[in-house]
Each structure stands twice: as structure tokens, then as C-alpha cells.
Design a protein around this motif. Structure first.
Motif, mmCIF file in Angstrom:
data_model
loop_
_atom_site.group_PDB
_atom_site.id
_atom_site.type_symbol
_atom_site.label_atom_id
_atom_site.label_comp_id
_atom_site.label_asym_id
_atom_site.label_seq_id
_atom_site.Cartn_x
_atom_site.Cartn_y
_atom_site.Cartn_z
ATOM 1 N N UNK A 34 -10.118 -7.015 -15.292
ATOM 2 C CA UNK A 34 -9.740 -7.868 -14.168
ATOM 3 C C UNK A 34 -8.225 -7.827 -13.980
ATOM 4 N N UNK A 35 -7.495 -7.921 -15.090
ATOM 5 C CA UNK A 35 -6.045 -7.895 -15.008
ATOM 6 C C UNK A 35 -5.520 -6.607 -14.418
ATOM 7 N N UNK A 36 -6.160 -5.484 -14.755
ATOM 8 C CA UNK A 36 -5.749 -4.199 -14.191
ATOM 9 C C UNK A 36 -6.147 -4.095 -12.721
ATOM 10 N N UNK A 37 -7.384 -4.476 -12.419
ATOM 11 C CA UNK A 37 -7.885 -4.314 -11.058
ATOM 12 C C UNK A 37 -7.288 -5.291 -10.063
ATOM 13 N N UNK A 38 -6.855 -6.447 -10.549
ATOM 14 C CA UNK A 38 -6.386 -7.480 -9.640
ATOM 15 C C UNK A 38 -5.089 -7.083 -8.935
ATOM 16 N N UNK A 39 -4.328 -6.165 -9.565
ATOM 17 C CA UNK A 39 -3.049 -5.757 -8.974
ATOM 18 C C UNK A 39 -3.170 -4.490 -8.116
ATOM 19 N N UNK A 40 -4.309 -3.793 -8.196
ATOM 20 C CA UNK A 40 -4.434 -2.530 -7.476
ATOM 21 C C UNK A 40 -4.285 -2.660 -5.963
ATOM 22 N N UNK A 41 -4.890 -3.675 -5.313
ATOM 23 C CA UNK A 41 -4.767 -3.743 -3.857
ATOM 24 C C UNK A 41 -3.336 -3.961 -3.364
ATOM 25 N N UNK A 42 -2.457 -4.528 -4.211
ATOM 26 C CA UNK A 42 -1.101 -4.826 -3.742
ATOM 27 C C UNK A 42 -0.083 -3.769 -4.146
ATOM 28 N N UNK A 43 -0.478 -2.811 -4.970
ATOM 29 C CA UNK A 43 0.498 -1.818 -5.418
ATOM 30 C C UNK A 43 1.117 -1.021 -4.274
ATOM 31 N N UNK A 44 0.332 -0.527 -3.302
ATOM 32 C CA UNK A 44 0.989 0.205 -2.211
ATOM 33 C C UNK A 44 2.077 -0.604 -1.514
ATOM 34 N N UNK A 45 1.788 -1.874 -1.201
ATOM 35 C CA UNK A 45 2.769 -2.707 -0.508
ATOM 36 C C UNK A 45 3.965 -3.009 -1.395
ATOM 37 N N UNK A 46 3.724 -3.289 -2.688
ATOM 38 C CA UNK A 46 4.817 -3.649 -3.587
ATOM 39 C C UNK A 46 5.734 -2.462 -3.853
ATOM 40 N N UNK A 47 5.149 -1.287 -4.079
ATOM 41 C CA UNK A 47 5.961 -0.095 -4.307
ATOM 42 C C UNK A 47 6.747 0.258 -3.052
ATOM 43 N N UNK A 48 6.094 0.161 -1.912
ATOM 44 C CA UNK A 48 6.781 0.452 -0.648
ATOM 45 C C UNK A 48 7.965 -0.492 -0.439
ATOM 46 N N UNK A 49 7.783 -1.772 -0.782
ATOM 47 C CA UNK A 49 8.844 -2.758 -0.584
ATOM 48 C C UNK A 49 9.989 -2.566 -1.571
ATOM 49 N N UNK A 50 9.672 -2.446 -2.862
ATOM 50 C CA UNK A 50 10.723 -2.331 -3.869
ATOM 51 C C UNK A 50 11.451 -0.995 -3.776
ATOM 52 N N UNK A 51 10.701 0.068 -3.465
ATOM 53 C CA UNK A 51 11.315 1.388 -3.398
ATOM 54 C C UNK A 51 11.844 1.761 -2.035
#
Length: 408
Positions: free
Chosen positions: A20-37
């Protein structure tokens, strides 16, 4: 379902919450990486691949080490320490100000994430050898249920911001650690413990006792190839779905939850029945065959709804892991189950180091040439190769029991 030991439900819960801990962050990774990078979606896919490699490198080192430690000190302290590390790490990642911070967090999670070795060791400790394949299926079912809850929950929590799922993952992991401290029993008897040796605390040392059998090397190669192919899901799914179907984080989370539901049903209800009836080798062939067909179907899918239909068939690939694990675990004694399972975790990490680079680069190259299914095509071809190895190297003697295999 009945359990052979009261430690088993706690271990399944640990795997569930970890997933759950791994999967819960998967949907937001594209947006978070795009924002931070401050990058586009194509570059974000490549960065996500590098991040998975950092996670896998840490897990590659940690798997045999934690496995050996669990053979020396028992499964309980190692599982508890891993959950505590996970919780603290996700809390720190929730406030990550840069991509470098995220990379560091994924490496720490990789060290803590070698939890599957000790978890599978508990199953091996308390389950008779002939029933282990089905029992390993319960671990895979917990993983599948985690993928039902995690991505779906992540897609919902994403509405509060891309960092909210990391906070939720930290709370889950720390809560699980607290429960394990209070209630988790030890499964490894004192007489089966052995000294910690650094010469065994790496992938070669973990597998050394297996090589008395000539079928061990082909089985390990098949395990590696399968892991290489299967990494296409965590490495590319969110990006592929965004590019191919323009899905939102919520839609991506829903699709992953559906995948987890189908996986959990197969692992929890069918694996034990199928392997018990036809044996590990035939189950392995069926799992690889349906897995290859599923990957190839995803490569050429034309509409989002088709992915849901394909996964019903492809979910039978859930037979692969328990069948392989059951075959290999019967080749070593109880005092080496921890290091074996840690070694298998490291083998998966080798795949997780190599495959995200392969798959994300294949995805990006395919998009550039108008074929976004390129990563799934590569995964399908890899599994076809693994299927050929099993067909050539393992056979079932006519006079043997259904779960017995012989050297070719």
C-alpha cells in the motif's frame, strides 16, 4: 483461511501495508517529478526510471544482508526494523524539496524494502515443503490487495496535493511497526539459526547451496527474466496510461486497483488449487504463457477499456512467482531459508536496476516513433524466452507426483 502459525497473518499484513505504501504514491509521481524537476512528461518518465534504479540498487545490497540477519537473529526484529525505517523514510519524502531528496528517500526505502525476504522466510519456516507454493501465493495475494488499496487511495488522496500520499504511507508503516512490536511472534526456532557470515550476505553466497542441482541455474535465469519483464508495470504504467489514454491520476489509481483485485483473486483463490492439481512446472508454464500473451496484448491495445479485459487473462501469470519460489525453497534446509529468500529479493533487484532503464527508454523511444506500446512488446518477448527455457530444461517424469520435476 486457516494459517499454520499465528505469525503468518502478521507477515501478510506487513506485506500488504508495505505494498500500500508503495502503490499509494504511484499516481502522483508523474506530477511530483514534473513539478520538482520542472520537466515535461517524457523526461519525467526517464527520471522515474532512474529513481527506480536507485531503489533497486539499495535493495540489491540489502536483500541478502537482511536475509542473513533473519537467519541469525530471527525474522521478527528484522521485519520490525524494516517497517520503522519505511515509516520514517516516507515521512521525510513528504517534505522533499528537490528531486535529489526524492532519490535519497527511494534509496532508504530500498534498504528497508527488502522485507519480502524475511516475510517469505516466515512462510517457509511454518509451512511443509509440499505446501509452500500455495502459501507463497498468499504473500502474492497480499501484494495484490495492496495494489487494490494503495493506488486507489493514492488517487483519492492526490486531491489534497502530490505530497499527501507520502504522509499516509508513513502513518501506515509506523502503525504497522507498532502492531508488530506488540503482537508478532518469532517463527525461526533457535536450533535452526546460524551465524551471520558476510560471505553469504550477497547474491552469489545466497544461491551457492542451490547449484548442487542442475535445474537451479535455469530456474534462477527464468526468475530474472520474469522480473525484468514484470517491471514494465511499476516502471511505465502511470506514464504509458497518461500518454496513451490521457488518464488522470485518479483513473490511473483505479486501473492499478483493478489490477490488484484480479491479482489478489488469482493468488488467494486459484494458485493453491492449480499448483496442487497440476504441479509447479505446469503451473509455471501456464503462468509464463499467459503473462507473455498479456504483455503483447497491452503493446497493441487501442482503447482504455481493453486493458481491463486483458488483465483478467494476464492475471494467471500470478502462478509464476509462487511456483518458482516453491521449487527453489525445497532445495535448501530451514537454516538457509532467510538467505535464499533474501537472494531472490536481490535477484528481483537486479531486474529492477536494469529493467526500468530498459522499459522507460523503450516507452520514450516508442512515443517518439508513434508506438507507445514498445515497452510492453519488449516485456512480452522476454517472457517468451523464459517460456522456452522452462519447456526445454524442466520435465515431469511420468511416474512422478504432479509437483515433482526432473532435470532435463
Amino acid at each position: 483461511m486457516p494459517f499454520a502459525n499465528r505469525a503468518v497473518p502478521f507477515v501478510l499484513a506487513a506485506v500488504l501495508i508495505d505494498t500500500i505504501g508503495f502503490g499509494i504514491v504511484m499516481p502522483v509521481l508523474p506530477a511530483l517529478i514534473t513539478r520538482l524537476g520542472q520537466v515535461g512528461i517524457d523526461d519525467a518518465a526517464r527520471i522515474a526510471g532512474y529513481m527506480l534504479v536507485a531503489f533497486a540498487l539499495a535493495q540489491f545490497v540489502a536483500g541478502p544482508v537482511l536475509g542473513n540477519l533473519s537467519d541469525r537473529f530471527g525474522r521478527r526484529p528484522v521485519l520490525i526494523a524494516s517497517m520503522l525505517a519505511f515509516g520514517i523514510d516516507y515521512a521525510l519524502m513528504a517534505i522533499a524539496p528537490t528531486l535529489a531528496w526524492l532519490f535519497l528517500g527511494r534509496m532508504v526505502a530500498g534498504f528497508a524494502g527488502a522485507v519480502y525476504g524475511p516475510a517469505n522466510s516466515v512462510i517457509a519456516d511454518v509451512t511443509p515443503p509440499e505446501k509452500r507454493s500455495a502459501a507463497f501465493g498468499y504473500v502474492s495475494a497480499a501484494f495484490g490487495i495492496g495494489f487494490i488499496i494503495g493506488p486507489a487511495l493514492g488517487g483519492l488522496i492526490a486531491g489534497f496535493g502530490p505530497r499527501a500520499p507520502f504522509i499516509a504511507a508513513a502513518v501506515l508503516a509506523l502503525g504497522n511497526a507498532a502492531i508488530m512490536i506488540v503482537a508478532l511472534p518469532e517463527s525461526l526456532a533457535q536450533e535452526h539459526r546460524r551465524p551471520f557470515r558476510w560471505r553469504d550476505a550477497h547474491i552469489i553466497g545466497a544461491f551457492r547451496p542451490l547449484f548442487e542441482s542442475r535445474i537451479a541455474a535455469p530456474l534462477l535465469l527464468v526468475a530474472l527474466i520474469w522480473q525484468l519483464a514484470h517491471q514494465v508495470y511499476p516502471a511505465t504504467w502511470a506514464f504509458w496510461a497518461t500518454i496513451r489514454f490521457n488518464w488522470s491520476p485518479g483513473a490511473i489509481g483505479l486501473s492499478l486497483a483493478y489490477v490488484g483485485l484480479i491479482m489478489a483473486l488469482v493468488q488467494g483463490l486459484l494458485v493453491g488449487l492449480v499448483i496442487g492439481r497440476i504441479g509447479d512446472r505446469r503451473a509455471l508454464l501456464i503462468g509464463l504463457g499467459t503473462g507473455a500473451a498479456g504483455f503483447l496484448a497491452f503493446a497493441f491495445v487501442t482503447a482504455g477499456w481493453q486493458t481491463y479485459a486483458i488483465m483478467i487473462f494476464a492475471a494467471l501469470s500470478g502462478l509464476v512467482g509462487p511456483a518458482l519460489n516453491g521449487l527453489l525453497s525445497r532445495m535448501v534446509g530451514p537454516e538457509r531459508q532467510g538467505v535464499l529468500q533474501g537472494g531472490l529479493g536481490s535477484l528481483g533487484s537486479v531486474a529492477a536496476i536494469i529493467s526500468p532503464l530498459m522499459m522507460t527508454q523503450a516507452l520514450a523511444a516508442g512515443v517518439e516513433h508513434g508506438f507507445p506500446g514498445a515497452a510492453f512488446l519488449l516485456a512480452g518477448l522476454l517472457v517468451v524466452a523464459a517460456l522456452g527455457i522452462v519447456a526445454a530444461k524442466l520435465r515431469v517424469p511420468a511416474h512422478a507426483a504432479s509437483d515433482t520435476v526432473a532435470e532435463a
